[in-house]
Design a protein around this motif. Structure first.
Motif, short mmCIF file in Angstrom:
data_model
loop_
_atom_site.label_atom_id
_atom_site.label_comp_id
_atom_site.label_asym_id
_atom_site.label_seq_id
_atom_site.Cartn_x
_atom_site.Cartn_y
_atom_site.Cartn_z
N ALA A 1 0.82 -1.21 0.00
CA ALA A 1 0.00 0.00 0.00
C ALA A 1 0.86 1.26 0.00
CB ALA A 1 -0.94 -0.01 1.20
N SER A 2 1.96 1.22 0.75
CA SER A 2 2.86 2.37 0.77
C SER A 2 3.53 2.58 -0.58
CB SER A 2 3.93 2.18 1.85
OG SER A 2 3.35 2.21 3.14
N GLN A 3 3.93 1.49 -1.22
CA GLN A 3 4.56 1.62 -2.53
C GLN A 3 3.55 2.05 -3.59
OE1 GLN A 3 6.37 -2.27 -2.68
NE2 GLN A 3 8.33 -1.48 -2.00
N LEU A 4 2.31 1.67 -3.40
CA LEU A 4 1.24 2.17 -4.27
C LEU A 4 1.09 3.67 -4.09
CD1 LEU A 4 -1.15 1.67 -6.19
CD2 LEU A 4 -2.51 1.04 -4.19
N GLY A 5 1.17 4.12 -2.84
CA GLY A 5 1.11 5.55 -2.57
C GLY A 5 2.30 6.30 -3.14
N THR A 6 3.43 5.63 -3.25
CA THR A 6 4.63 6.25 -3.81
C THR A 6 4.48 6.51 -5.31
OG1 THR A 6 6.02 5.10 -2.18
CG2 THR A 6 7.12 5.89 -4.16
N ALA A 7 3.74 5.65 -5.98
CA ALA A 7 3.65 5.71 -7.44
C ALA A 7 3.15 7.05 -7.93
CB ALA A 7 2.74 4.59 -7.95
N LYS A 8 2.17 7.60 -7.24
CA LYS A 8 1.57 8.85 -7.71
C LYS A 8 2.58 9.99 -7.72
CE LYS A 8 -0.05 9.84 -3.04
NZ LYS A 8 0.68 8.71 -2.47
N GLY B 1 11.98 5.87 5.07
CA GLY B 1 11.04 5.29 6.01
C GLY B 1 10.44 6.29 6.97
N GLU B 2 10.61 7.57 6.68
CA GLU B 2 10.10 8.62 7.56
C GLU B 2 8.68 9.05 7.20
OE1 GLU B 2 13.04 11.53 6.90
OE2 GLU B 2 14.63 10.44 7.97
N CYS B 3 8.19 8.59 6.06
CA CYS B 3 6.86 8.96 5.59
C CYS B 3 6.21 7.75 4.94
CB CYS B 3 6.95 10.12 4.59
SG CYS B 3 5.39 10.53 3.77
N LEU B 4 5.01 7.41 5.40
CA LEU B 4 4.24 6.34 4.79
C LEU B 4 3.13 6.96 3.96
CD1 LEU B 4 3.96 3.71 7.66
CD2 LEU B 4 5.27 3.52 5.55
N PRO B 5 3.17 6.80 2.64
CA PRO B 5 2.14 7.40 1.78
C PRO B 5 0.98 6.43 1.53
CG PRO B 5 3.90 6.56 0.43
CD PRO B 5 4.26 6.21 1.85
N THR B 6 -0.15 6.98 1.14
CA THR B 6 -1.30 6.17 0.75
C THR B 6 -1.87 6.72 -0.55
OG1 THR B 6 -3.15 7.45 1.68
CG2 THR B 6 -1.89 6.09 3.21
N ILE B 7 -2.82 6.00 -1.11
CA ILE B 7 -3.63 6.55 -2.20
C ILE B 7 -5.09 6.27 -1.86
CG2 ILE B 7 -3.50 4.50 -3.68
CD1 ILE B 7 -3.36 6.62 -6.04
N VAL C 1 -2.06 4.65 9.65
CA VAL C 1 -0.63 4.79 9.91
C VAL C 1 0.03 5.71 8.89
CG1 VAL C 1 0.18 2.82 8.54
CG2 VAL C 1 1.42 3.46 10.61
N GLY C 2 -0.71 6.10 7.86
CA GLY C 2 -0.16 6.91 6.78
C GLY C 2 0.11 8.34 7.20
N ASP C 3 1.14 8.93 6.60
CA ASP C 3 1.53 10.32 6.85
C ASP C 3 1.12 11.26 5.73
OD1 ASP C 3 3.20 9.74 9.27
OD2 ASP C 3 4.35 8.57 7.81
N LEU C 4 0.99 10.72 4.52
CA LEU C 4 0.72 11.55 3.35
C LEU C 4 -0.27 10.82 2.46
CD1 LEU C 4 1.63 14.17 1.82
CD2 LEU C 4 3.20 12.69 0.55
N HIS C 5 -1.44 11.40 2.29
CA HIS C 5 -2.52 10.74 1.55
C HIS C 5 -2.67 11.35 0.17
CE1 HIS C 5 -3.60 8.77 5.29
NE2 HIS C 5 -3.61 9.95 5.88
N GLY C 6 -2.58 10.51 -0.85
CA GLY C 6 -2.83 10.94 -2.21
C GLY C 6 -4.31 10.77 -2.50
#
Length: 402
Positions: free
Chosen positions: A90-97, A117-123, A162-167
């Motif tokens: 899920a984090s790597q999916l959030g990275t894609a955007k 590892g300081e930021c867990l992204p989502t989409i 747990v996410g820090d940054l939501h796309g």
């Protein structure tokens, strides 16, 4: 597949992740199963290994290792814990955007933090009333000077709690050109998460609700231009979502086979191991065959993706084959375990529960079949893997250190 898909450094990466999963993840599984809520500490510990940055370029502090390496990381974590495999996917999916649609400033700001590892992204795309119908979404963003004001909610968001940054993809106008994506920090006023609901499986992972109530977001947080939201949603799902969920299924499938062969070899019936019974052997053979076919489909698809080649159909097929095969093998595993598989002192029931969670995201099996039919009929609507290939031609892996 050794020497064809996997290099020596892929093997080294696999061993590193497997050792970590056994030493750090497996001991925490009883706690996660008992609490049935997100495991913040373990999620952060895994992120600190740098694996979220598998497809982030070296210039941003990432591994620059590509999609096959990403698949191996997720697979090996999911082999021990489907929840932690899901957390990483899920984090790597959030990275894609951000990799594909982020501005230079957004990449420089967020990708190094994600890689470290300081930021867990989502989409966040799915909504309560529209489900997988992306164009049916109603969450909105309205321009107000240099900001946008977001209202609405998103559900089934991986790493929600747990996410820090939501796309977040929301509506800024009518039709397919009226969707726009934004980066929303988790501490931004007007944003909150809904209560985390206990689920059937993937205990330790969160996939919940994000709520926006007059949440003011700077225009600088917009991903691409207004109207690019549909491309953000679709490309992330096609290139990362299907590949990542395939990897989770593959890890769970391997765990099912490992546990079932161990059980059948140790359990004595009629004076010899259960595995010697022809009916049991046939089921084990089915599981082994499915797993081999599933891994071939998975690795082939992401190998093409790493080469920048068109592979949308291969990614659809990999998700279809892996999900269906893992669920089928889960049933075989339960049949072989019989009543013994119903108790939680054995992990097979957890594997089966977790496998069902991978069915719906990034398109159910019926959706994959419909899209594959369109491909066969020449009715597909272009190739996302070709359109975004400029950032996926992957250099050779560098040595991986434990």
């Amino acid at each position: 597949m050794d020497g064809y898909f996997n290099s020596r450094l892929h093997h080294q990466l696999r061993e590193t992740v497997r050792d970590f999963a056994e030493s750090e993840v497996r001991p925490r599984i009883p706690e996660m199963e008992a609490s049935r809520t997100v495991h913040h500490e373990l999620s952060r510990l895994i992120a600190a290994q740098g694996w979220i940055g598998a497809t982030i370029a070296h210039e941003y502090g990432g591994m620059g290792a590509g999609h096959l390496a990403k698949t191996i990381i997720i697979e090996e974590l999911a082999r021990v814990s489907g929840a932690m495999g899901a957390m990483v996917q899920a984090s790597q999916l959030g990275t894609a955007k951000i990799v594909h649609f982020g501005s230079d400033d957004q990449r420089k700001t967020w990708l190094p933090a994600i890689a470290a590892g300081e930021c867990l992204p989502t989409i966040a795309v799915t909504e309560p009333d529209s489900g997988g119908h992306v164009l049916g979404m109603t969450a909105s963003a309205v321009r107000d000077g240099d900001d946008y004001i977001l209202n609405g909610s998103k559900v089934f968001v991986g790493n929600s709690h747990v996410g820090d940054l939501h796309g977040v993809v929301v509506r800024t106008g009518p039709g397919s050109k009226g969707l726009t994506a934004f980066l929303v920090e988790s501490d931004r006023p007007g944003f909150r998460t809904g209560p985390q609901k206990p689920a059937m499986g993937l205990h330790g992972f969160s996939f919940g609700e994000l709520i926006f109530e007059n949440c003011r977001v700077p225009a600088a947080n917009r991903l691409g231009d207004e109207g690019d939201g549909l491309a953000v949603a679709y490309s992330s799902s096609v290139l990362y979502g299907r590949a990542n969920l395939t990897a989770v299924s593959l890890g769970i499938h391997q765990a099912l086979l490992d546990e079932t062969t161990r059980f059948a070899s140790e359990r004595i019936r009629y004076g010899k191991p259960l595995a010697e019974l022809p009916t049991v052997k046939l089921k084990l053979g089915q599981m082994q065959s499915r797993l081999m076919t599933s891994r071939l489909a998975a690795y082939h698809a992401v190998h093409l993706l790493d080469q920048g080649m068109s592979c949308d159909a291969e990614l659809m097929n990999a998700k279809l084959v892996n999900v269906e095969s893992a669920i089928d093998s889960g049933r075989n595993a339960m049949e072989i375990h019989s009543a013994a598989g119903l108790y939680t002192d054995r992990p097979v029931e957890r594997y089966l529960r977790d496998a069902h969670h991978i069915f719906a995201p990034a398109g159910t099996s019926d959706i994959q079949l419909l899209r594959l039919a369109e491909y066969a009929l020449g009715q597909d609507k272009g190739s996302w893997s070709e359109r975004l290939s400029e950032v996926v031609r992957t250099p050779p892996l560098e040595p991986v250190h434990a």
